[in-house]
Design an enzyme around this catalytic site. Structure first.
Site, PDB file in Angstrom:
ATOM      1  N   GLY A 114       6.715  -6.470  -0.035  1.00  0.00           N
ATOM      2  CA  GLY A 114       6.021  -6.434   1.243  1.00  0.00           C
ATOM      3  C   GLY A 114       6.933  -6.806   2.393  1.00  0.00           C
ATOM      4  O   GLY A 114       8.156  -6.649   2.324  1.00  0.00           O
ATOM      5  N   SER A 115       6.339  -7.316   3.449  1.00  0.00           N
ATOM      6  CA  SER A 115       7.086  -7.637   4.659  1.00  0.00           C
ATOM      7  C   SER A 115       7.870  -8.933   4.512  1.00  0.00           C
ATOM      8  O   SER A 115       7.608  -9.745   3.607  1.00  0.00           O
ATOM      9  CB  SER A 115       6.113  -7.771   5.834  1.00  0.00           C
ATOM     10  OG  SER A 115       5.284  -8.907   5.664  1.00  0.00           O
ATOM     11  N   GLU A 159      10.768  -8.308  -3.021  1.00  0.00           N
ATOM     12  CA  GLU A 159      11.263  -7.003  -2.591  1.00  0.00           C
ATOM     13  C   GLU A 159      10.696  -6.766  -1.201  1.00  0.00           C
ATOM     14  O   GLU A 159       9.503  -6.475  -1.050  1.00  0.00           O
ATOM     15  CB  GLU A 159      10.801  -5.905  -3.562  1.00  0.00           C
ATOM     16  CG  GLU A 159      11.347  -6.041  -4.966  1.00  0.00           C
ATOM     17  CD  GLU A 159      12.809  -5.669  -5.078  1.00  0.00           C
ATOM     18  OE1 GLU A 159      13.416  -5.323  -4.049  1.00  0.00           O
ATOM     19  OE2 GLU A 159      13.350  -5.743  -6.188  1.00  0.00           O
ATOM     20  N   LEU A 160      11.545  -6.894  -0.174  1.00  0.00           N
ATOM     21  CA  LEU A 160      11.053  -6.894   1.195  1.00  0.00           C
ATOM     22  C   LEU A 160      11.501  -5.645   1.956  1.00  0.00           C
ATOM     23  O   LEU A 160      11.742  -4.611   1.352  1.00  0.00           O
ATOM     24  CB  LEU A 160      11.503  -8.180   1.884  1.00  0.00           C
ATOM     25  CG  LEU A 160      11.168  -9.465   1.116  1.00  0.00           C
ATOM     26  CD1 LEU A 160      11.675 -10.689   1.861  1.00  0.00           C
ATOM     27  CD2 LEU A 160       9.680  -9.569   0.841  1.00  0.00           C
ATOM     28  N   GLU A 216      12.960  -2.953  11.439  1.00  0.00           N
ATOM     29  CA  GLU A 216      12.554  -1.974  10.441  1.00  0.00           C
ATOM     30  C   GLU A 216      11.511  -1.064  11.074  1.00  0.00           C
ATOM     31  O   GLU A 216      10.498  -1.536  11.602  1.00  0.00           O
ATOM     32  CB  GLU A 216      11.971  -2.633   9.200  1.00  0.00           C
ATOM     33  CG  GLU A 216      11.533  -1.601   8.163  1.00  0.00           C
ATOM     34  CD  GLU A 216      10.985  -2.224   6.890  1.00  0.00           C
ATOM     35  OE1 GLU A 216      11.062  -1.569   5.845  1.00  0.00           O
ATOM     36  OE2 GLU A 216      10.485  -3.355   6.956  1.00  0.00           O
ATOM     37  N   HIS A 269      -3.650  -6.547  -4.807  1.00  0.00           N
ATOM     38  CA  HIS A 269      -3.132  -5.387  -4.088  1.00  0.00           C
ATOM     39  C   HIS A 269      -3.462  -5.474  -2.600  1.00  0.00           C
ATOM     40  O   HIS A 269      -4.231  -6.343  -2.170  1.00  0.00           O
ATOM     41  CB  HIS A 269      -3.714  -4.106  -4.692  1.00  0.00           C
ATOM     42  CG  HIS A 269      -2.708  -3.005  -4.816  1.00  0.00           C
ATOM     43  ND1 HIS A 269      -1.724  -2.788  -3.876  1.00  0.00           N
ATOM     44  CD2 HIS A 269      -2.533  -2.043  -5.769  1.00  0.00           C
ATOM     45  CE1 HIS A 269      -0.988  -1.754  -4.245  1.00  0.00           C
ATOM     46  NE2 HIS A 269      -1.447  -1.292  -5.391  1.00  0.00           N
ATOM     47  N   CYS A 273      10.434   1.182   2.185  1.00  0.00           N
ATOM     48  CA  CYS A 273      11.457   0.183   2.490  1.00  0.00           C
ATOM     49  C   CYS A 273      12.856   0.772   2.307  1.00  0.00           C
ATOM     50  O   CYS A 273      13.786   0.387   3.004  1.00  0.00           O
ATOM     51  CB  CYS A 273      11.271  -1.049   1.615  1.00  0.00           C
ATOM     52  SG  CYS A 273      11.297  -0.737  -0.160  1.00  0.00           S
ATOM     53  N   TRP A 282       0.797  -1.228   0.000  1.00  0.00           N
ATOM     54  CA  TRP A 282       0.000   0.000   0.000  1.00  0.00           C
ATOM     55  C   TRP A 282       0.831   1.281   0.000  1.00  0.00           C
ATOM     56  O   TRP A 282       0.318   2.365  -0.271  1.00  0.00           O
ATOM     57  CB  TRP A 282      -0.894   0.033   1.253  1.00  0.00           C
ATOM     58  CG  TRP A 282      -0.132  -0.283   2.507  1.00  0.00           C
ATOM     59  CD1 TRP A 282      -0.050  -1.493   3.125  1.00  0.00           C
ATOM     60  CD2 TRP A 282       0.704   0.605   3.266  1.00  0.00           C
ATOM     61  NE1 TRP A 282       0.781  -1.415   4.219  1.00  0.00           N
ATOM     62  CE2 TRP A 282       1.246  -0.147   4.331  1.00  0.00           C
ATOM     63  CE3 TRP A 282       1.022   1.950   3.160  1.00  0.00           C
ATOM     64  CZ2 TRP A 282       2.114   0.418   5.278  1.00  0.00           C
ATOM     65  CZ3 TRP A 282       1.884   2.519   4.090  1.00  0.00           C
ATOM     66  CH2 TRP A 282       2.419   1.756   5.137  1.00  0.00           C
ATOM     67  N   ASN A 283       2.135   1.206   0.310  1.00  0.00           N
ATOM     68  CA  ASN A 283       2.870   2.458   0.574  1.00  0.00           C
ATOM     69  C   ASN A 283       3.156   3.277  -0.683  1.00  0.00           C
ATOM     70  O   ASN A 283       3.175   4.514  -0.632  1.00  0.00           O
ATOM     71  CB  ASN A 283       4.161   2.169   1.340  1.00  0.00           C
ATOM     72  CG  ASN A 283       5.090   1.231   0.624  1.00  0.00           C
ATOM     73  OD1 ASN A 283       4.660   0.379  -0.158  1.00  0.00           O
ATOM     74  ND2 ASN A 283       6.384   1.356   0.877  1.00  0.00           N
TER      75      ASN A 283
END
Length: 452
Positions: A206-207, A228-229, A356, A155, A262, A130-131
């Site tokens: 995401g996470s 991509e974390l 994080e 999404h 991130c 969502w960011n």
């Protein structure tokens, strides 16, 4: 199941979306498979034209798309416009360079003719956050579609309105039915989608927890995954740095998108000779950031996207203070809004160092030497990017090998650029997006060997 869109700035619900039924989901998976049969045969030149059109539609409707971003996840409207325009840029980039990237690679062997061709693989399933609700999708979709694949997007539930607008962009641009489809489904459905024969690969931003779950599912079904974390980027300031410029860049690197990135700088590792000056000037600059209605152009800091995210950040602040960190600025929370916060004398073992921090929290860490600064930087389970600020460019370049992260920026914040590969190491994931490398992730590098 119904999903609500709630404006994090005022807490008001402004939209509601129904999830797909099992039958509707099955139909979309079938449509993606059928669309691929024709889409892969569409000349690359035609695919590039459609991508150019998508970019133009984004520019022509920037205010409309920026508004839904801000309404759904709380980003200041000026940053939302910038995000939409960056999506247009990535469309132009791949439209202009796809033929170069996908060209046959001739390799001399004992064959009469031997080369590698780059063919599409099928449907690529994307699980997106969502960011940056438009950018994360377009940086995947632009190369993936243009290489001849079809795309399915799942999404984040709080930005389903953005997902529908993205699907609308591709429809308006003239993409055939089924080439790009949005799936309004709960995350529990991801396993069923990944397992489906239609899906050939999966990409997730995401996470770490979500990445591990998706990687496990993809592995079980022998399908490629790209992750991509998270990140805990360090921003290293040497004693010879231009402190005023370093502070200017540092504020943007930490506070853009209210720190919900991130690749945001999260750990500021400052040499002790300039620590006090840097912290003092950084505090002043952060304190001057304008807060307010996210729909106003002058607003620089808004709320976090959800209350639970603000609660989590506040817990990290409180626990770091309990372990001896110094509160330099901020520290208070009100629903989704968390004050821009600066913690001083942060050390390993504190949440502000080890975890994080996804929000407007800057951790100040003092180092005695450059070598110690790099050791502190490497002391992280993440490996996304590092910034070094110094006047000694050559020395900084020579030390690039000390960094295990996926990016190393000198005198600039770590950022994604369509022209450069983007991705991390360690807990920040694997694979690369953007540039040629991003297009190569989801193609079949097929060897062709001819002997006359």
């Amino acid at each position: 199941m119904k999903f609500q869109s709630i404006n994090p700035y005022n807490g008001e619900q402004f939209a509601e979306y129904d999830s797909l039924t099992p039958e509707e989901l099955t139909a979309k998976l079938k449509a993606s498979s059928e669309a691929f049969k024709q889409w892969k045969k569409t000349p690359l030149s035609e695919r590039a034209v459609l991508l150019k059109k998508a970019g133009q539609i984004l520019r022509d409707n920037v205010d409309e798309y920026a508004e839904i971003i801000t309404l759904e996840m709380g980003k200041p409207i000026s940053e939302s416009r910038a995000e939409v325009n960056k999506c247009a840029w990535v469309c132009d980039y791949y439209a202009d360079h796809a033929s170069e990237f996908l060209a046959n690679e001739v390799i001399k062997t004992d064959a009469t003719h031997s080369y590698v061709r780059h063919d599409p693989i099928g449907t690529v399933f994307a699980v997106m956050p969502w960011n940056f609700p438009f950018w994360q999708v377009f940086r995947y979709a632009a190369p993936t579609l243009t290489s001849g694949n079809t795309a399915l997007l799942k999404h984040a539930p709080n930005v389903f309105g953005c997902a529908l607008k993205i699907e609308e962009v591709f429809k308006k641009a003239g993409y055939p039915e089924g080439v790009f489809q949005n799936l309004i489904v709960h995350h529990d459905t991801s396993e069923q989608i990944i397992a489906h024969d239609t899906v050939q690969a999966v990409t997730l931003t995401g996470s770490g927890g979500a990445g591990a779950a998706v990687a496990k599912l993809a592995g079980q079904h022998l399908k490629k995954s790209l992750l991509e974390l998270g990140g805990s980027n360090s921003f290293i300031v040497w004693e010879d740095a231009d402190i005023n410029q370093a502070v200017k860049i540092a504020v943007t690197a930490r506070m853009m998108n209210c720190g919900q990135s991130c690749i945001a700088a999260k750990r500021f590792i400052v040499l002790e000779g300039v620590y006090d000056e840097f912290v003092s000037k950084f505090k002043k600059a952060v304190g001057e950031l304008k807060r307010g209605d996210t729909m106003e152009d002058s607003t620089q800091i808004g709320p976090l996207a959800r209350r639970d995210l603000a609660d989590q950040l506040h817990s990290q602040v409180e626990r770091s203070l309990e372990k001896g960190a110094e509160l330099i600025l901020g520290g208070k929370q009100d629903n989704c809004f968390h004050e821009p916060t600066i913690l001083g004398h942060v050390k390993p073992g504190m949440p502000a160092f080890d975890e994080e921090t996804f929000g407007p929290l800057a951790a100040m860490i003092k180092a005695k030497t450059i070598e110690e600064a790099f050791e502190l930087s490497e002391n992280s389970r993440f490996g996304l990017g590092v910034t070094v600020f110094t006047e000694d460019i050559q020395k900084a370049m020579d030390m690039a090998e000390k960094i295990s992260d996926g990016a190393y920026f000198i005198n600039e914040l770590v950022k994604s650029d369509p022209r450069l590969p983007f991705g991390g190491t360690k807990g920040s994931g694997y694979g690369r997006e953007l540039a040629k490398e991003g297009m190569m992730e989801f193609v079949n590098k097929k060897t062709v060997y001819v002997k006359a």
